[in-house]
Design a protein around this motif. Sequence first.
Motif, PDB file in Angstrom:
ATOM      1  N   SER A  85       0.915  -9.854  -2.683  1.00 41.01           N
ATOM      2  CA  SER A  85      -0.202  -8.874  -2.859  1.00 41.01           C
ATOM      3  C   SER A  85      -0.201  -7.584  -3.337  1.00 41.01           C
ATOM      4  O   SER A  85      -1.270  -7.141  -3.587  1.00 41.01           O
ATOM      5  CB  SER A  85      -0.445  -8.742  -1.268  1.00 41.01           C
ATOM      6  OG  SER A  85      -0.216  -9.779  -0.433  1.00 41.01           O
TER       7      SER A  85
ATOM      8  N   HIS B  58       3.849 -10.176   1.098  1.00 35.18           N
ATOM      9  CA  HIS B  58       3.650  -8.593   0.795  1.00 35.18           C
ATOM     10  C   HIS B  58       3.847  -8.432  -0.760  1.00 35.18           C
ATOM     11  O   HIS B  58       3.000  -7.737  -1.172  1.00 35.18           O
ATOM     12  CB  HIS B  58       4.562  -7.851   1.362  1.00 35.18           C
ATOM     13  CG  HIS B  58       4.144  -7.497   2.816  1.00 35.18           C
ATOM     14  ND1 HIS B  58       4.036  -8.189   3.968  1.00 35.18           N
ATOM     15  CD2 HIS B  58       3.574  -6.301   3.040  1.00 35.18           C
ATOM     16  CE1 HIS B  58       3.650  -7.718   5.081  1.00 35.18           C
ATOM     17  NE2 HIS B  58       3.528  -6.245   4.690  1.00 35.18           N
TER      18      HIS B  58
ATOM     19  N   THR C 222       2.086  -9.076  10.966  1.00 38.33           N
ATOM     20  CA  THR C 222       3.300  -9.583  11.148  1.00 38.33           C
ATOM     21  C   THR C 222       3.894  -9.119  12.423  1.00 38.33           C
ATOM     22  O   THR C 222       4.701  -9.844  13.007  1.00 38.33           O
ATOM     23  CB  THR C 222       4.186  -8.598   9.846  1.00 38.33           C
ATOM     24  OG1 THR C 222       3.278  -9.081   8.737  1.00 38.33           O
ATOM     25  CG2 THR C 222       5.483  -9.114   9.785  1.00 38.33           C
TER      26      THR C 222
ATOM     27  N   LEU D 129      -2.180  -6.508   7.194  1.00 40.62           N
ATOM     28  CA  LEU D 129      -0.903  -7.404   6.977  1.00 40.62           C
ATOM     29  C   LEU D 129       0.277  -7.084   7.973  1.00 40.62           C
ATOM     30  O   LEU D 129       0.874  -7.898   8.534  1.00 40.62           O
ATOM     31  CB  LEU D 129      -0.476  -7.475   5.501  1.00 40.62           C
ATOM     32  CG  LEU D 129       0.255  -8.725   4.798  1.00 40.62           C
ATOM     33  CD1 LEU D 129      -0.660  -9.888   5.049  1.00 40.62           C
ATOM     34  CD2 LEU D 129       0.502  -8.384   3.393  1.00 40.62           C
ATOM     35  N   ASP D 130       0.435  -5.816   7.914  1.00 34.06           N
ATOM     36  CA  ASP D 130       1.571  -5.443   8.764  1.00 34.06           C
ATOM     37  C   ASP D 130       1.447  -5.570  10.307  1.00 34.06           C
ATOM     38  O   ASP D 130       2.189  -6.018  11.049  1.00 34.06           O
ATOM     39  CB  ASP D 130       2.092  -3.886   8.504  1.00 34.06           C
ATOM     40  CG  ASP D 130       2.618  -3.534   7.414  1.00 34.06           C
ATOM     41  OD1 ASP D 130       3.431  -4.450   6.672  1.00 34.06           O
ATOM     42  OD2 ASP D 130       2.590  -2.522   6.577  1.00 34.06           O
TER      43      ASP D 130
ATOM     44  N   SER E  55       6.149 -13.569   5.416  1.00 33.25           N
ATOM     45  CA  SER E  55       5.347 -12.338   5.155  1.00 33.25           C
ATOM     46  C   SER E  55       5.882 -11.314   3.982  1.00 33.25           C
ATOM     47  O   SER E  55       5.173 -10.873   3.360  1.00 33.25           O
ATOM     48  CB  SER E  55       5.676 -11.182   6.474  1.00 33.25           C
ATOM     49  OG  SER E  55       4.870 -10.185   6.368  1.00 33.25           O
TER      50      SER E  55
ATOM     51  N   SER F  78       5.231  -0.462   2.227  1.00 31.31           N
ATOM     52  CA  SER F  78       4.933  -1.665   3.121  1.00 31.31           C
ATOM     53  C   SER F  78       6.109  -2.914   2.886  1.00 31.31           C
ATOM     54  O   SER F  78       6.617  -3.206   3.616  1.00 31.31           O
ATOM     55  CB  SER F  78       3.576  -2.161   3.004  1.00 31.31           C
ATOM     56  OG  SER F  78       3.410  -3.188   3.870  1.00 31.31           O
ATOM     57  N   VAL F  79       6.142  -2.875   1.503  1.00 32.30           N
ATOM     58  CA  VAL F  79       7.300  -3.898   1.187  1.00 32.30           C
ATOM     59  C   VAL F  79       8.536  -3.678   1.651  1.00 32.30           C
ATOM     60  O   VAL F  79       9.321  -4.482   2.142  1.00 32.30           O
ATOM     61  CB  VAL F  79       7.110  -4.387  -0.447  1.00 32.30           C
ATOM     62  CG1 VAL F  79       8.430  -5.209  -0.806  1.00 32.30           C
ATOM     63  CG2 VAL F  79       5.882  -4.936  -0.954  1.00 32.30           C
TER      64      VAL F  79
ATOM     65  N   THR G 181       9.066  -4.002   5.495  1.00 34.33           N
ATOM     66  CA  THR G 181       9.053  -5.483   5.556  1.00 34.33           C
ATOM     67  C   THR G 181      10.616  -6.221   5.261  1.00 34.33           C
ATOM     68  O   THR G 181      11.162  -7.021   5.794  1.00 34.33           O
ATOM     69  CB  THR G 181       7.962  -6.505   4.969  1.00 34.33           C
ATOM     70  OG1 THR G 181       6.833  -5.613   5.053  1.00 34.33           O
ATOM     71  CG2 THR G 181       7.952  -7.728   5.482  1.00 34.33           C
TER      72      THR G 181
ATOM     73  N   PHE H 280      -2.992  -3.819   3.623  1.00 36.42           N
ATOM     74  CA  PHE H 280      -1.490  -3.805   4.070  1.00 36.42           C
ATOM     75  C   PHE H 280      -1.576  -3.327   5.384  1.00 36.42           C
ATOM     76  O   PHE H 280      -0.475  -3.869   6.131  1.00 36.42           O
ATOM     77  CB  PHE H 280      -0.776  -2.795   3.061  1.00 36.42           C
ATOM     78  CG  PHE H 280      -0.440  -3.580   1.667  1.00 36.42           C
ATOM     79  CD1 PHE H 280       0.568  -4.482   1.749  1.00 36.42           C
ATOM     80  CD2 PHE H 280      -1.178  -3.504   0.807  1.00 36.42           C
ATOM     81  CE1 PHE H 280       1.022  -5.011   0.503  1.00 36.42           C
ATOM     82  CE2 PHE H 280      -1.227  -4.178  -0.490  1.00 36.42           C
ATOM     83  CZ  PHE H 280       0.168  -4.783  -0.592  1.00 36.42           C
TER      84      PHE H 280
END
Lengths: 253, 559
Positions: B94, B91, B115, B111-112, B87, B34-35, B38, B108
């Motif tokens: 987190s 991320h 975003t 969160l995504d 974000s 995810s990071v 992003t 996540f």
Amino acid sequence: MTESIIILLAGIFLPLFPMSMVFNAVIESIKHAWLRAVLFVVWPLCGLSIVLYSKVVIPAWVLPLALTTSALYALRMLSLREVNQWNGFLATSLWSLLWLAAMQDTSEILLYSYALSMSAPLVLLVLLSAGLEQRFGAAYTELYSGLARTIPRFAGVLVTVVVAAIATPLFPTFFIMLDMVVETISATPFAAMVLLFIWLLWSWAGARLIQGLIVGRASDIKIVDMNFTTISLFSLVLMALIVAGIYLSGVIL
Amino acid sequence: MEQIIIVVAVLPLISASLIQIFAGRIGRGIARFSVAITTLSFLLAVLLLSFSLAGHGPQTLTLGNSTAIMLFDPLSTLLATVILGISLIVHIYSVRYMAEEDAYGQFFVLLDLMTGALLFMVIAGDLITLVIAWYLVGVLLYFLLGHDTRSQTAYRFAFWTLITYRIGDIPLIIAAALLYNAYDTWSLTTIFAEIMANPGAHQFLGLPLTEVVAALIGLAAFARSAQFLLHTWLPYTMDGPTPVSALMHAGIVNAGGFLINRFAPVFIHSGDVLNWIFIVGLITAVFGSLLMLTQNDIKKALGYSTMGQMGFMIMECGIGAFSLAIYHMIAHGVFKGTMFLSAGGVINDARHNDGIPKDELYTFVVEKQPNKASQPWVLMAAITLAVPLMVLIFAHLLIAEDYFQKQGAIVLLFFGWVTGAQLIFATYRMRSQNVWRLVGLSVLSLVVVVLGYVVISHAFDLFLYPDPAFRTQLYTAASIDILRFDVLVAITTLIIVSGWVVTYYTEQGGYRRRQQSKRLWLNFYALISREFYISDIYTRLARTILAISNRLNVWLRWL
């Protein structure tokens, strides 16, 4: 006279208060989940068929009555704890709005697709409610709670289905509601305001249902969670609903 | 190249989908995935921003054969970069912060999705996409705030947020429906072009459509940006995870300012609406700051601090300083996000070290060490009033000579002057041993802040609204009759100066509080400590509605 009888008869299937009580009484009396699910699909289609095949001219007084029925059931949903009853009231609140669409010269095929789109998440909720009854003996909020910890996969599907049922984007009911607001705002702003108020009440009721079921500590008793195949099936239907919503938005908006 | 903006917004959604599907197989590695996505999205956004800064665009992009339109313009590229920057930090934070939590993958995913929804909101070029994204932000925030499903309190206040946001959706949906009915298109660019060409072409209920739409957009912004009477959710939503609080206070709550900016062409023809927006912002700023100062709970104080800042942001829109509001929201977002994310570290450090630096600066500023001899008050008063004014005038003359022709600029200057004077006044009251050093430091910090603010906000002005005529139209739309303006300035000055005089006399012991005024003061304090009973009223209202619902069900036998 004949027209009034047809409207009253259709008012049982496309709920108009007090005829709307018939549907909820019938749903209450049926204990078999699949039968209930079928009823959730067939009921509004019967109503639409009566209206469309009789070619009855819908009188003006139906609009305020349909809105009142929808608002009344949306308001009453707030204090419900039994999931099936909640589902029945939401169905009543949703289907009574089909009168508005029918009054706006919406095509037959579109009217039927509105009814099916509204019913689809409700059918899923009927099945989930049966799943809760099977696991806990009853589908009640605040009775066992903590489903997110006890049966997380089931809770995830339940939350998504409720979100779909209360007209959240990108599900079809969202676009239907948006279309109804667009169609009514200029001619009858008050009706549009009532529609938006009803929409708000659904969100409130949905949040109360979700909170009453999923929030809380995990149960000490081991409960079987939803299996992979069932999750896949539910996910497929929900994905199909999103696709249908996006497609519908292109057609109606 | 411009098409990349769609990729930027879609990437977080792809990430969310993949995490949802493969969470079981990848395990905790999903966070890094995810990071990575992003980061990629952020880098692309930076590239687009540089492209936009180089003068490319604005351009509209249609999504396939659909009615969905995306905008590549300065506002969308700037805010997409800011959203992705914040974000990305959230991320990264987190990854370890949420490691002990259940439903790590689900966090996540949310969160995504959040975003992605925020990105679609800022790049939306049509009303449907905007309404969908606007709506989804509220729903996703509800689930993010209620991530800890064991906590009833978290869900209770997450619900407050949801219902306020849903109330805020209503005016936006009405505005969208009215605009569509009037212009027969969902495209924002086309609607704005037609409004600019013929602003008075349509009416609704006997009122100019642009005024009605501007008022509705204002209302939607008020709910999203916690303006007075729609603010109660903000100070109470502290039970959510810290990264969510950071994201909310740094980004989501600013959406009101973005919305007003997006509809800037409508606000030019909005009659008195901008004046009302200014008043609401002013009330929010005052109440937010007042409540912040009186809270015992530091988290609630932070919440009210954000409310006050949102009030300032809306106020800036109300005086026509639209781009300044964007700069304010970014500056506040970075500042507040840092506060939330560093809170845990600060608490942890404080357990090992009290954090008090026993150096000269600490002794000088914090311990104060009062000096018996005070400076001549006339001299100090002159410095207090003159220095900030000179700093402000000089700073503003640097950017534009005609700056003082705009009422909005005068209002900003006035606030800057009052704040600067307040700072030097407070410095004087500290009675430091070396008062000149303290005054010097205060003036220096004031110069840095004012110059930074003026220069950067001017740069924002040039970037977001490059057309000088449009900028002037915005200020003109926010202007009021000159006599009314002067009277208001005079009254405000009188109130502020009276406040200073009362404070001075209270400090000197020259003002003895009588019993009656003491009681009044206590009542006022009780009112503030109960936060003006606003949340109590809402709770009572909600309970009444639920009781009516229950009573109806009993009467109608649950059928």
